[in-house]
Design a protein around this motif. Structure first.
Motif: not given
Length: 484
Positions: A39-61
């Motif tokens: 419900n907030s731009d700040e929350g949406l950015k937090a979701i995006s950062k968290r999940i894109k962080g997973i993607f960067e982590e898995l690419k090196s797995d």
């Protein structure tokens, strides 16, 4: 494919719970979407950062690094990413069946397939029917020379996974056994099997990546997927891929049950116990003349004065599915088996009689399965059959000179569980009303101490009107009666 990237983030996040943390701390899941965050731009950015962080982590797995090049990005908007992730977060992908995950994945990557080039997905129920009729196990080296997104390889892996689990836990059945399918000991054996014994070839580089992704989604194993033109093999311009095939085949043989057997070639020819394939076919699929002329079936054939077929000049154009039959023969071991989807014309047209003669001289026909036109609809409308063949040994070919007499399993599937639009169809009574069948719904319950208890209740369910389910059972009954 960005939706597929998010699915892989979800799978990776689920797997991390079972992997040791470098600092000894328990892994806290990251693939989640809070209600208030959306419900907030700040929350949406937090979701995006968290999940894109997973993607960067898995690419090196180690497992996922063989699927991704490393430069892939998730470019969805924060709101779009949050919506899709929120929907995916509701489900457990590790607990989902291979068929569910495969159907979801194929829906996402369907635009990668080029149907105008004769490529389309083989329906899951047909793949499973073919695989279960051939019954692969851990000691069989398997190939799909036109693997596409890897549908056959995924079902082979699932079939062998269940066999491994049963072998490791012979005292378990039903849900208690199913609970072990994704255990660490089973996953380790499955991973080892896939890396040594499952192979896929495809000429489309995009589908090479799609097949690898599909294999990772299906389990911890990844097959040896190579970007080569199967009909051009062992030649071709992709010398890097050809060398990789040579090396992986050498490793597979050195660590397989056939390492003591003599092999005529040092490449993939003559190395496979089983081949499953639905090769591209149709008038729009052209094969280069320099390739087709290498094949016996790439020539014109005519009868001599004794009525025997004699090979003539190279044909100016030959259907790829015909050449695939011969290439499967080349890739199989003596005694190896192939299950191949073919257009009905090859099995019935007078002008392809030479193909049938060529097949009968080199293969033992195990079974023939005639498919209805609905099988591949709504993707494409083709009249096709599945031919199950076994490559004859030299001794068997010599013995067949004076004629052969053996039984062949033949079946006609009139229904495949869906209509022409792809809508599921269920068994009905004479008045057209859908039938309900008694069934038992079972669920494993866990108490606070981790103990399991089986809870069951009676339910009434609809059943798909799918003849393939009956045909594979009848085939195994046929095999048992033949042994007796």
């Amino acid at each position: 494919l960005e939706a597929a990237f998010l699915i892989f983030c979800k799978i990776y996040d689920e797997k991390r719970r079972f992997q040791p943390s470098p600092n000894g701390e328990s892994y806290r899941r990251k693939f989640w979407v809070g209600v208030k965050e959306q419900n907030s731009d700040e929350g949406l950015k937090a979701i995006s950062k968290r999940i894109k962080g997973i993607f960067e982590e898995l690419k090196s797995d180690k497992l996922f690094s063989e699927v991704f090049d490393g430069n892939e990005q998730i470019n969805l908007s924060d709101r779009g990413l949050a919506y899709i992730a929120g929907e995916l977060a509701k489900y457990s992908f590790l607990e989902a069946t291979v068929d569910v995950k495969g159907s979801a994945y194929e829906t996402i990557v369907s635009n990668t397939l080029k149907q105008e080039a004769g490529q389309f997905f083989t329906p899951r129920n047909l793949i499973r029917c073919m695989v279960e009729m051939m019954d692969p196990d851990e000691n069989m080296r398997v190939l799909d020379p036109a693997c596409g997104s890897g549908g056959f390889l995924v079902i082979v892996l699932d079939h062998v996974r269940k066999k491994i689990a049963q072998r490791l836990h012979p005292d378990l059945t039903g849900l208690f056994l199913a609970e072990k399918y994704n255990s660490q000991e089973v996953n380790d054996r499955v991973k080892d099997y896939a890396e040594r014994m499952i192979f896929g070839f495809d000429f489309d580089p995009d589908l090479k990546k799609a097949a690898r992704m599909n294999m990772v989604m299906a389990g911890d194993g990844h097959a040896n997927i190579f970007n080569v033109n199967s009909l051009d093999y062992p030649f071709g311009s992709r010398t890097d891929e050809l060398e990789k095939i040579k090396q992986t085949i050498a490793h597979s043989v050195a660590n397989g049950p056939d390492k003591e057997l003599p092999h005529e070639f040092e490449d993939a020819r003559g190395k496979f116990d089983l081949i499953f394939t639905n090769p591209p076919f149709g008038a729009k699929v052209e094969v280069d003349f320099e390739i087709s002329k290498r094949y016996e079936l790439g020539h014109n054939w005519s009868r001599d004065t004794y009525g025997n077929f004699v090979k003539g000049n190279a044909s100016s154009s030959e259907a790829p599915e015909v050449l695939f039959i011969e290439q499967c023969y080349n890739l199989l071991k003596p005694g190896g088996r192939v299950a191949i989807v073919l257009p009905d014309g090859i099995l019935g047209n007078p002008n392809t009689e030479y193909v049938r003669d060529w097949i009968l001289k080199r293969f033992k026909v195990l079974a023939s399965l005639d498919l209805p036109v609905e099988t591949f609809l709504p993707q494409v409308g083709v009249q096709a059959s599945v031919l199950f063949l076994q490559k004859k040994t030299d001794a068997e070919r010599d013995a067949a000179v004076n004629g052969e007499d053996y039984e062949v399993f033949m079946a006609i599937a009139e229904t495949v569980g869906k209509d022409r639009r792809g809508v599921p169809i269920y068994k009905r009574d004479e008045d057209g009303a859908e039938l309900l069948f008694d069934s038992i719904k079972e669920v494993l319950l866990y108490d606070k101490n981790g103990n399991t208890k089986l809870n069951s209740r009676k339910i009434r369910v609809k059943k798909l009107d799918d003849d393939l389910l009956v045909i594979k059972e009848q085939y195994h009954k046929f095999l048992k009666s033949a042994v007796k």
